[in-house]
Design an enzyme around this catalytic site. Structure first.
Site, PDB file in Angstrom:
ATOM      1  N   GLU A 120      62.255  33.371  18.338  1.00 52.37           N
ATOM      2  CA  GLU A 120      61.740  33.595  19.949  1.00 52.37           C
ATOM      3  C   GLU A 120      60.183  33.991  19.851  1.00 52.37           C
ATOM      4  OE1 GLU A 120      64.387  36.795  21.089  1.00 52.37           O
ATOM      5  OE2 GLU A 120      66.115  35.602  20.247  1.00 52.37           O
ATOM      6  N   LYS A 122      57.217  36.348  20.415  1.00 53.87           N
ATOM      7  CA  LYS A 122      57.287  37.799  20.680  1.00 53.87           C
ATOM      8  C   LYS A 122      56.240  38.268  21.591  1.00 53.87           C
ATOM      9  CE  LYS A 122      56.775  42.186  17.809  1.00 53.87           C
ATOM     10  NZ  LYS A 122      56.031  43.054  18.836  1.00 53.87           N
ATOM     11  N   ASP A 124      54.347  39.970  24.569  1.00 52.71           N
ATOM     12  CA  ASP A 124      53.261  41.064  24.512  1.00 52.71           C
ATOM     13  C   ASP A 124      53.310  42.125  25.702  1.00 52.71           C
ATOM     14  OD1 ASP A 124      51.720  42.940  23.248  1.00 52.71           O
ATOM     15  OD2 ASP A 124      49.789  41.571  23.355  1.00 52.71           O
ATOM     16  N   TYR A 230      61.288  38.885  30.551  1.00 55.75           N
ATOM     17  CA  TYR A 230      62.105  38.032  29.834  1.00 55.75           C
ATOM     18  C   TYR A 230      63.302  39.014  29.065  1.00 55.75           C
ATOM     19  CZ  TYR A 230      59.756  33.586  30.292  1.00 55.75           C
ATOM     20  OH  TYR A 230      59.301  32.428  30.804  1.00 55.75           O
ATOM     21  N   LYS A 321      53.903  38.409  12.802  1.00 56.94           N
ATOM     22  CA  LYS A 321      52.621  38.317  13.705  1.00 56.94           C
ATOM     23  C   LYS A 321      51.593  37.275  13.293  1.00 56.94           C
ATOM     24  CE  LYS A 321      53.385  42.584  15.569  1.00 56.94           C
ATOM     25  NZ  LYS A 321      52.279  43.588  15.573  1.00 56.94           N
ATOM     26  N   CYS A 415       9.222  33.969  24.931  1.00 53.82           N
ATOM     27  CA  CYS A 415      10.145  33.206  24.479  1.00 53.82           C
ATOM     28  C   CYS A 415      10.229  33.197  22.915  1.00 53.82           C
ATOM     29  CB  CYS A 415       9.875  31.737  24.839  1.00 53.82           C
ATOM     30  SG  CYS A 415      11.109  30.498  24.373  1.00 53.82           S
ATOM     31  N   CYS A 418       9.136  29.490  21.624  1.00 51.18           N
ATOM     32  CA  CYS A 418       7.646  29.013  22.075  1.00 51.18           C
ATOM     33  C   CYS A 418       6.668  29.923  22.425  1.00 51.18           C
ATOM     34  CB  CYS A 418       7.840  28.012  23.183  1.00 51.18           C
ATOM     35  SG  CYS A 418       8.094  28.439  24.663  1.00 51.18           S
ATOM     36  N   CYS A 431      12.934  31.452  29.807  1.00 54.47           N
ATOM     37  CA  CYS A 431      11.618  30.870  29.152  1.00 54.47           C
ATOM     38  C   CYS A 431      11.184  30.231  30.276  1.00 54.47           C
ATOM     39  CB  CYS A 431      11.894  30.156  27.994  1.00 54.47           C
ATOM     40  SG  CYS A 431      10.460  29.539  27.354  1.00 54.47           S
ATOM     41  N   CYS A 437       8.709  24.202  25.529  1.00 54.46           N
ATOM     42  CA  CYS A 437       9.615  24.918  24.534  1.00 54.46           C
ATOM     43  C   CYS A 437      10.564  24.169  23.576  1.00 54.46           C
ATOM     44  CB  CYS A 437      10.485  25.932  25.541  1.00 54.46           C
ATOM     45  SG  CYS A 437      11.711  26.773  24.558  1.00 54.46           S
TER      46      CYS A 437
HETATM   47  S1  IVH Z   1      64.241  42.247  19.667  1.00 53.22           S
HETATM   48  C1  IVH Z   1      66.334  45.239  17.409  1.00 53.22           C
HETATM   49  N1  IVH Z   1      62.904  40.069  20.813  1.00 53.22           N
HETATM   50  O1  IVH Z   1      58.833  43.909  19.897  1.00 53.22           O
HETATM   51  C2  IVH Z   1      65.490  44.036  17.988  1.00 53.22           C
HETATM   52  N2  IVH Z   1      61.865  42.138  20.659  1.00 53.22           N
HETATM   53  O2  IVH Z   1      58.198  45.256  17.563  1.00 53.22           O
HETATM   54  C3  IVH Z   1      64.944  44.624  19.305  1.00 53.22           C
HETATM   55  N3  IVH Z   1      59.592  42.374  21.575  1.00 53.22           N
HETATM   56  O3  IVH Z   1      60.260  46.823  20.931  1.00 53.22           O
HETATM   57  C4  IVH Z   1      63.900  43.808  19.795  1.00 53.22           C
HETATM   58  N4  IVH Z   1      59.663  40.042  22.222  1.00 53.22           N
HETATM   59  O4  IVH Z   1      59.226  45.393  22.896  1.00 53.22           O
HETATM   60  C5  IVH Z   1      62.958  41.259  20.266  1.00 53.22           C
HETATM   61  N5  IVH Z   1      61.930  38.333  21.816  1.00 53.22           N
HETATM   62  C6  IVH Z   1      61.890  39.383  21.460  1.00 53.22           C
HETATM   63  C7  IVH Z   1      60.719  40.379  21.665  1.00 53.22           C
HETATM   64  C8  IVH Z   1      60.790  41.508  21.334  1.00 53.22           C
HETATM   65  C9  IVH Z   1      58.773  41.077  21.875  1.00 53.22           C
HETATM   66  C10 IVH Z   1      59.023  43.687  21.349  1.00 53.22           C
HETATM   67  C11 IVH Z   1      60.036  44.771  21.909  1.00 53.22           C
HETATM   68  C12 IVH Z   1      60.283  45.466  20.542  1.00 53.22           C
HETATM   69  C13 IVH Z   1      59.096  45.324  19.752  1.00 53.22           C
HETATM   70  C14 IVH Z   1      59.661  45.572  18.500  1.00 53.22           C
END
Ligand code: IVH
Length: 645
Positions: A120, A122, A124, A230, A321, A415, A418, A431, A437
Site C-alpha cells: 500500500e 504510505k 503522508d 484512506y 521510504k 548584466c 554582456c 538585461c 547580450c
Molecule cells: S499501517 C501497525 N498503513 O504510517 C501498522 N500506516 O509510520 C500501523 N501510514 O502511524 C499503520 N500509510 O500514520 C499503515 N497504508 C498505511 C499507511 C500508514 C501511512 C502511517 C500511519 C502510521 C505511520 C507509521
C-alpha cells in the site's frame, strides 16, 4: 416553503428516507468519486431534510448528514486512551533492509514458500482512529503517543468521506477503523492560493495543512478544509468477525462505506514487492495525494499474530521510504543567470547534497523578491526541495544555524553576460543589452527571423543554435554576412539548402519599417506597437532619437513601453547592430506603404483624419490608409518619403 406533511409519523418516515438517500450520494461523491446525480438535485434533498428537521427538531439524530458541523468551539481537546495501542512502523531505506525484513519473516514463520504481502502507499497525513458502535461513528481520535490521543470527533465528523453510519449490517458491533486523514494536492494548492489572496500565512505542505486543520478547536474551520481519508487497518473488533486476510478486511471496510486506497495490491515474494515499489515511485508525482513510501504488510492475519510486535512496531509490517525530497545544505554562493528574455535569475550554488535520488548542487532562487522572502545570506544552511523532475528550489533558510560570517548577497548592477545596464521591473531584473547580450542572442535571432518579423525562410531554431554555437553569427547583422560555404558546412545542411537560406536572407532585406522595428525585439514592442511607431515616426532615425516623453505621444505607448524603447536605442551596441544591418542593405528604415503587398486603391489620394475614430486608433487609421496607398495629410512631411540615410 410548505412542508406538505400530515403527521409527525409521516415526517419521520421521510426524514429516514432522505438521510439514506443523502448518505448514499455522499458515499458516491466523497468515497467513490462517482456522483450519480447533479449537485443541484443533492442540494434539494439536503434542503428538504433541513426544513423537516427544523419543523420536527425532536427527530434530529447525531448521525443525520445535517449534523456534521456543529457546536461551539472547544476550550481544549479531551483525551482518548487507545484500548489497543496505535503502533508505528519500522523503516526500510534500501533494498537490503527490505530483503532482511522478508528473510526474517520467512525464518520466523518457518516458511519455505514466498510470503503474501499487502502493498500500500504510505500516505503522508495524520493517523486517526474511528470508533463505530452499532454501525455509528461514536468517537474519533488522533494517534497521539500511540497510547493516548486527542478526541477529535467533532472535527472528523466534518469530513464528508467519513461515514457517520456504516452501510450494510454485517459489521462487528464495535469496530475501530484506523486510517490516514490527508489533504489532496489540489485542495492544498487552492487553500494556499486563498490564504495568499488574503495575505495570510501559507501552509508548508499538505501534511502540515491536514494536521493544522484537524487541530482546530472550532469544527467550523475544519469543515472548510479539503480533508479526506484512506482507511488502512482495524483495531478493536467486538461482536463480530472479520476475514482472515488483511486485504479482505480492507475490502469489507470499502463495502461498509469507508474509503480505501485503490492502489493496494496483494503480491507474493520480495521481487514482487520491489516491483510494486518501482511502479509507485514512478506514479508518485501523478497521484492526487502525497505519499512518502510504501507499506508492506504480511497479508495473513494468523501469520501477523504469530509474528507479533517488538516494542512499538509490528514485526509483520515495514515502511519502505522513498529517498528524502528535502535536504539541508550550505549556500556557497549566489550567481546570476541571464534568461532568454534578459531576465536575471539568481541561482544558488550549493554544497552538493543528495535529494530525492539525485545530487543537487544548484537550485533556483527565482527572483529578487524571493531572496527577500527567504531572508537568505551566503553561508546559510538552506532546505532544498526537489519535487519530481522539477528544478530543485531553496524552500527555506534555517535561520537558527546562520554562521557569524554569513555574507549579504550582492545584486549585480550590470548584466553578468554582456555588462549592459540592468532594468528593474517589480521583482525582476533584466538585461537591457538586447541584441548584443550573449545570453539573449539566440532568442533574439530566432525572433528576428520569424515570420511576422523579417520572415527569413528556413532559418529555424536548430540552425540558429548551430550558427551561434559555432560563432558564425553573434548578432542579427552577421546573418547577412553568411556565405553558402559556411552554411553548407553545418549539420543537416547541403549546398542546395544553404543557397536557399542565403537567398531567403537576401529577399528579407526588402522589408518595411513596422516589420523592421518589430524584428529588433524591443521589450513589449509587439506587431501593433511597431506599426504604430512606424506610422508615427515614419523614419527610423526619428524613432531612434525620440525621448520617452515623446514616445508616449504614440497611441498605445505608455511610460513603461516608452522607457523600453528609449533604453534600447540608447545602448551603443544596439545602435551598432542597426548600423550594420543598414550597411548590409536591409531596407526597412522608412515607412514605405508602397512596399507592402496588396492593392492600393487610394494611391495618389490625400486623406485628412479628423474627429474621433470608433473602431480603431488614430494611428491604426493612418496606417490602414497608408497601406491602401493614401497620403495622410497633416502628419506626413515631404521628407518622410526620402530615406533618412
Ligand atoms: S499501517 C501497525 N498503513 O504510517 C501498522 N500506516 O509510520 C500501523 N501510514 O502511524 C499503520 N500509510 O500514520 C499503515 N497504508 C498505511 C499507511 C500508514 C501511512 C502511517 C500511519 C502510521 C505511520 C507509521
Amino acid at each position: 416553503m410548505t412542508l406538505d406533511i400530515s403527521s409527525p409519523g409521516q415526517a419521520e418516515q421521510e426524514i429516514i428516507q432522505l438521510r439514506q438517500q443523502i448518505s448514499h450520494h455522499n458515499h458516491r461523491y466523497y468515497v467513490l468519486d462517482e456522483p450519480d446525480i447533479p449537485d443541484g438535485e443533492y442540494d434539494k434533498l439536503y434542503a428538504r431534510l433541513k426544513s423537516l428537521e427544523l419543523a420536527f427538531p425532536h427527530l434530529i439524530t447525531d448521525d443525520s448528514p445535517t449534523q456534521r458541523v456543529g457546536g461551539t468551539p472547544l476550550k481544549a481537546f479531551g483525551q482518548v486512551r487507545h484500548e489497543l495501542p496505535m503502533l508505528s512502523l519500522d523503516n526500510a531505506f534500501n533494498d537490503d533492509d527490505q530483503a532482511d525484513f522478508n528473510r526474517k519473516i520467512k525464518e520466523r514463520l518457518n516458511s519455505t514458500t514466498e510470503i503474501e504481502y499487502s502493498c500500500e502507499p504510505k500516505l503522508d497525513g495524520i493517523a486517526v482512529s474511528l470508533l463505530y458502535e452499532d454501525g455509528r461513528l461514536v468517537r474519533a481520535a488522533t494517534r497521539g503517543d500511540g497510547t493516548t490521543g486527542e478526541d477529535i470527533t467533532r472535527n472528523i465528523r466534518t469530513i464528508a468521506a467519513v461515514p457517520l453510519r456504516l452501510s450494510g449490517d454485517d459489521w462487528p458491533r464495535r469496530l475501530e477503523v484506523r486510517g490516514e486523514v490527508y489533504m489532496p494536492k489540489s485542495g492544498f494548492e487552492q487553500l494556499n492560493q486563498r490564504a495568499k489572496a488574503r495575505g495570510e500565512k501559507l501552509f508548508v505542505n499538505p501534511r502540515n495543512a491536514a494536521a493544522g486543520s484537524l487541530r482546530q478547536l472550532d469544527p467550523r474551520i475544519t469543515a472548510q478544509r479539503p480533508l479526506t481519508i484512506y482507511c488502512y487497518s482495524v483495531g478493536i473488533i467486538e461482536g463480530g468477525t472479520l476475514p482472515d486476510r488483511h486485504s479482505e478486511i480492507l475490502a469489507c471496510l470499502g463495502r461498509w462505506g469507508l474509503r480505501v486506497c485503490p492502489e493496494l495490491k496483494v503480491v507474493r515474494g520480495l521481487a514482487a514487492c520491489e516491483q510494486y515499489y518501482q511502479t509507485m515511485a514512478e506514479k508518485r508525482e501523478s497521484l492526487p495525494y502525497e505519499i512518502d513510501g510504501i507499506v508492506y504488510k504480511v497479508n495473513g492475519i494468523a501469520e501477523q499474530q504469530a509474528l507479533g510486535f517488538v516494542s512499538r512496531a509490528p514485526r509483520w509490517a515495514i515502511a519502505r521510504k522513498f529517498p528524502a525530497q528535502e535536504a539541508v545544505t550550505t549556500l556557497l554562493n549566489v550567481e546570476f543567470q541571464v534568461g532568454r528574455t534578459g531576465a536575471i535569475t539568481p541561482v544558488a550554488r550549493l554544497q552538493p547534497v543528495f535529494v530525492g535520488g539525485v545530487t543537487v548542487s544548484n537550485a533556483t532562487l527565482h527572483n529578487m523578491d524571493e531572496l527577500q522572502r527567504l531572508d537568505i545570506k551566503i553561508g546559510d544552511s538552506v532546505v532544498i526541495l526537489r519535487a519530481g523532475d522539477v528544478i530543485p528550489k531553496v524552500s527555506r533558510v534555517v535561520h537558527s544555524m546562520r554562521p557569524d560570517d554569513a555574507r549579504d548577497i550582492q545584486f549585480p548592477d550590470h548584466c553578468p553576460a554582456c555588462d549592459s545596464e540592468l532594468e528593474r521591473e517589480e521583482a525582476i531584473l533584466r538585461c537591457s543589452g538586447g541584441l548584443f547580450c550573449q545570453a539573449q542572442r539566440k532568442e533574439a535571432i530566432r525572433h528576428f527571423a520569424s515570420r511576422k518579423a523579417m520572415d527569413i525562410d528556413g532559418l529555424g531554431e536548430k540552425l540558429v543554435e548551430q550558427l551561434v554555437d559555432r560563432q558564425l553569427v553573434s548578432n542579427v547583422a552577421d546573418l547577412f554576412l553568411l556565405t553558402v560555404e559556411q552554411v553548407a558546412g553545418l549539420e543537416r545542411m547541403g549546398k542546395k539548402s544553404a543557397e536557399n537560406l542565403i537567398n531567403a536572407l537576401d529577399r528579407s532585406k526588402k522589408t518595411t519599417l513596422p516589420r523592421f522595428i518589430y524584428a529588433l525585439g524591443i521589450r513589449e514592442v509587439g506587431e501593433s506597437t511597431a506599426q504604430a511607431l512606424a506610422t508615427h515616426y515614419q523614419n527610423l532615425d526619428k524613432l531612434m532619437a525620440a525621448s520617452a516623453g515623446d514616445l508616449q505621444r504614440v497611441d498605445d505607448v505608455g511610460p513603461v513601453v516608452a522607457s523600453h524603447i528609449e533604453v534600447f536605442f540608447q545602448q551603443e551596441h544596439n545602435r551598432e547592430v542597426i548600423a550594420a544591418l543598414l550597411a548590409q542593405g536591409v531596407e526597412g528604415t522608412v515607412s514605405a506603404p508602397a512596399a507592402e503587398v496588396g492593392e492600393q486603391p487610394l494611391a495618389g489620394q490625400t486623406w485628412v483624419l479628423t474627429g474621433t475614430l470608433h473602431t480603431m486608433t488614430r494611428d491604426e487609421g493612418k496606417a490602414l490608409l497608408q497601406r491602401l496607398g493614401a497620403k495622410v495629410s497633416g502628419s506626413i512631411s515631404a521628407s518622410s518619403y526620402s530615406s533618412g540615410r
